[in-house]
Design an enzyme around this catalytic site. Structure first.
Site, mmCIF file in Angstrom:
data_model
loop_
_atom_site.group_PDB
_atom_site.id
_atom_site.type_symbol
_atom_site.label_atom_id
_atom_site.label_comp_id
_atom_site.label_asym_id
_atom_site.label_seq_id
_atom_site.Cartn_x
_atom_site.Cartn_y
_atom_site.Cartn_z
ATOM 1 N NE ARG A 23 -3.127 2.506 3.039
ATOM 2 C CZ ARG A 23 -2.699 3.302 3.887
ATOM 3 N NH1 ARG A 23 -1.464 3.247 4.252
ATOM 4 N NH2 ARG A 23 -3.236 4.525 4.024
ATOM 5 C CB VAL A 25 5.231 0.343 -2.586
ATOM 6 C CG1 VAL A 25 5.708 0.269 -4.009
ATOM 7 C CG2 VAL A 25 6.459 -0.132 -1.769
ATOM 8 N NE ARG A 74 10.015 -20.838 1.225
ATOM 9 C CZ ARG A 74 10.089 -20.002 2.290
ATOM 10 N NH1 ARG A 74 11.050 -18.881 2.116
ATOM 11 N NH2 ARG A 74 9.424 -19.851 3.413
ATOM 12 N N GLY A 106 16.408 -14.995 1.013
ATOM 13 C CA GLY A 106 16.103 -15.812 -0.428
ATOM 14 C C GLY A 106 15.857 -14.977 -1.460
ATOM 15 C CG ASP A 130 12.227 -16.269 9.768
ATOM 16 O OD1 ASP A 130 11.323 -16.539 10.325
ATOM 17 O OD2 ASP A 130 12.601 -16.799 8.565
ATOM 18 C CG MET A 172 7.847 -21.027 12.148
ATOM 19 S SD MET A 172 6.854 -20.586 10.700
ATOM 20 C CE MET A 172 6.317 -21.981 10.106
ATOM 21 C CB ALA A 189 9.864 -19.631 28.369
ATOM 22 C CD GLU A 231 11.207 -23.006 11.726
ATOM 23 O OE1 GLU A 231 10.543 -24.007 11.368
ATOM 24 O OE2 GLU A 231 11.522 -22.016 11.244
HETATM 25 O O1 F6P Z 1 10.848 -17.587 6.600
HETATM 26 C C1 F6P Z 1 9.739 -17.793 7.156
HETATM 27 C C2 F6P Z 1 9.415 -19.130 7.437
HETATM 28 O O2 F6P Z 1 7.987 -18.909 8.157
HETATM 29 C C3 F6P Z 1 10.542 -19.604 8.445
HETATM 30 O O3 F6P Z 1 10.261 -19.294 9.802
HETATM 31 C C4 F6P Z 1 10.208 -21.182 8.292
HETATM 32 O O4 F6P Z 1 11.597 -21.839 8.644
HETATM 33 C C5 F6P Z 1 9.839 -21.073 6.882
HETATM 34 O O5 F6P Z 1 9.470 -19.826 6.557
HETATM 35 C C6 F6P Z 1 8.854 -22.336 6.513
HETATM 36 O O6 F6P Z 1 8.849 -22.217 5.262
HETATM 37 P P1 F6P Z 1 7.502 -22.918 4.282
HETATM 38 O O7 F6P Z 1 6.675 -21.901 4.118
HETATM 39 O O8 F6P Z 1 8.373 -23.058 2.881
HETATM 40 O O9 F6P Z 1 7.145 -24.028 4.799
#
Ligand code: F6P
Length: 334
Positions: A23, A25, A74, A106, A130, A172, A189, A231
């Site tokens: 939005r 942009v 991706r 990426g 992330d 994640m 925690a 993870e």
């Molecule tokens: O980069 C975001 C993310 O949710 C990471 O935290 C996780 O490792 C990855 O993407 C999961 O990727 P995908 O959607 O390809 O399963």
């Protein structure tokens, strides 16, 4: 100013606030009398020439929506010459002067590769839950993901208290511990297992240490015990750690993988505002003639960082955060 038309796309894991960035942009481009198109499904839209015209009315009412109206993906094809060639052909055919990509490491790798094949300007906006991009304090989506994690674990805590159970909750972050550490601290925690305080060689030692701590907490009649774990840290993840604690120490733990709920939902204020600032900044950087950089925010100041620096993964979770947890743990163990 010779630039007339810009394009924007969202790529990689979607993050709350991507819509707010699109939005921003589009509205900034409109302000500077630039035409904007959006490519669908990340770089796939470039390769397949799948785009739509974006106007202020197309981005009306999206600032609060999770996901991305442009969809995401991706796109391994961007690693190869053929894919890059097709992407460039589309940009030339559509007469695009500059491309803004909202995504993570990426996606920025794709942008760097494209930059070597195309003469237009390229700018990155860091959008990933992330927070694993160097040169910026925060990425768009991180704050929402942390809040989602907190909300979920607060609920798990209720059950853990009611049943006097031990939970191992996996968060994640791909290969970074930002979400795990921040959520762990905010949920009090009992244990945080992340890349900053664990190495593979320590596995057995960590297992013994966890068992001692849990038994101690049980003796002290703590009703609940929550371990948060990043993870991709423990071989086999939370499920395997729970199994190992049962097999070796006869400790019952419930594993819980929070998963994709961390990627969804309406962005919190911080992400909406960051996305809005970064979207405007990206357009202004293009107008200033800049390319091959990511817009970033450090200490509340907007700046640019070379894309090649942004993807280095040198920056880790703040040492202050790690040491705060260590000091708090030392106190709660007493
Ligand atoms: O980069 C975001 C993310 O949710 C990471 O935290 C996780 O490792 C990855 O993407 C999961 O990727 P995908 O959607 O390809 O399963």
């Amino acid at each position: 100013m010779t630039m007339k038309k810009i394009a924007v796309l969202t790529s990689g894991g979607d993050a709350p606030g991507m819509n707010a960035a699109i939005r921003s942009v589009v509205l900034a481009a409109h302000h500077y009398k630039l035409e904007t198109i959006g490519f669908f499904s990340g770089y796939n839209g470039l390769i397949e020439d799948n785009s739509t015209k974006l106007t202020p009315s197309s981005v009306n009412g999206i600032i609060h929506r999770g996901g991305t109206i442009l969809k995401s993906a991706r796109c391994p094809a961007m690693l190869f010459e053929e894919g890059l060639k097709k992407a460039v052909e589309t940009l030339q055919k559509e007469k695009v002067d500059a491309l803004i990509v909202i995504g993570g490491d990426g996606s920025f790798n794709g942008l760097l590769a494209l930059n070597n094949h195309w003469s237009g300007q390229v700018i990155g906006i860091p959008g990933t839950i992330d927070n694993d991009i160097d040169g910026t304090d925060f990425t768009i989506g991180f704050s929402t993901a942390v809040n989602t994690g907190i909300e979920a674990i607060d609920k798990i805590r209720d059950t853990a208290e009611a049943f006097e159970r031990i939970f191992i909750v996996e968060l994640m972050g791909k290969h970074s511990g930002h979400i795990t550490f921040n959520v762990g601290i905010a949920c009090a925690a009992e244990q945080i297992l992340s890349f900053e305080n664990f190495s593979q060689e320590d596995e057995q030692e960590k297992l013994n240490h966890l068992a001692i701590e849990i038994k101690q907490a049980q003796q002290n009649r703590h009703a609940s015990y929550i371990i948060v774990i990043a993870e991709n840290l423990w071989p086999g993840g939370a499920t395997q750690l729970a199994k190992q604690l049962k097999q070796t120490e006869n400790i019952d733990c419930t594993a819980c993988i929070l998963g994709y709920i961390q990627r969804g939902g309406s962005p919190v204020a911080k992400d909406r505002i960051l996305a809005t600032k970064m979207g405007v900044a990206a357009v202004q950087e293009l107008i200033a003639g800049n390319s091959n950089v990511m817009v970033a925010e450090r200490n509340n100041q907007l700046l640019t960082v070379p894309l090649s620096v942004a993807i280095q993964h040198v920056e880790k979770v703040s040492e202050n955060l790690v040491s705060a947890q260590e000091n708090i743990l030392a106190l709660t163990a007493q």
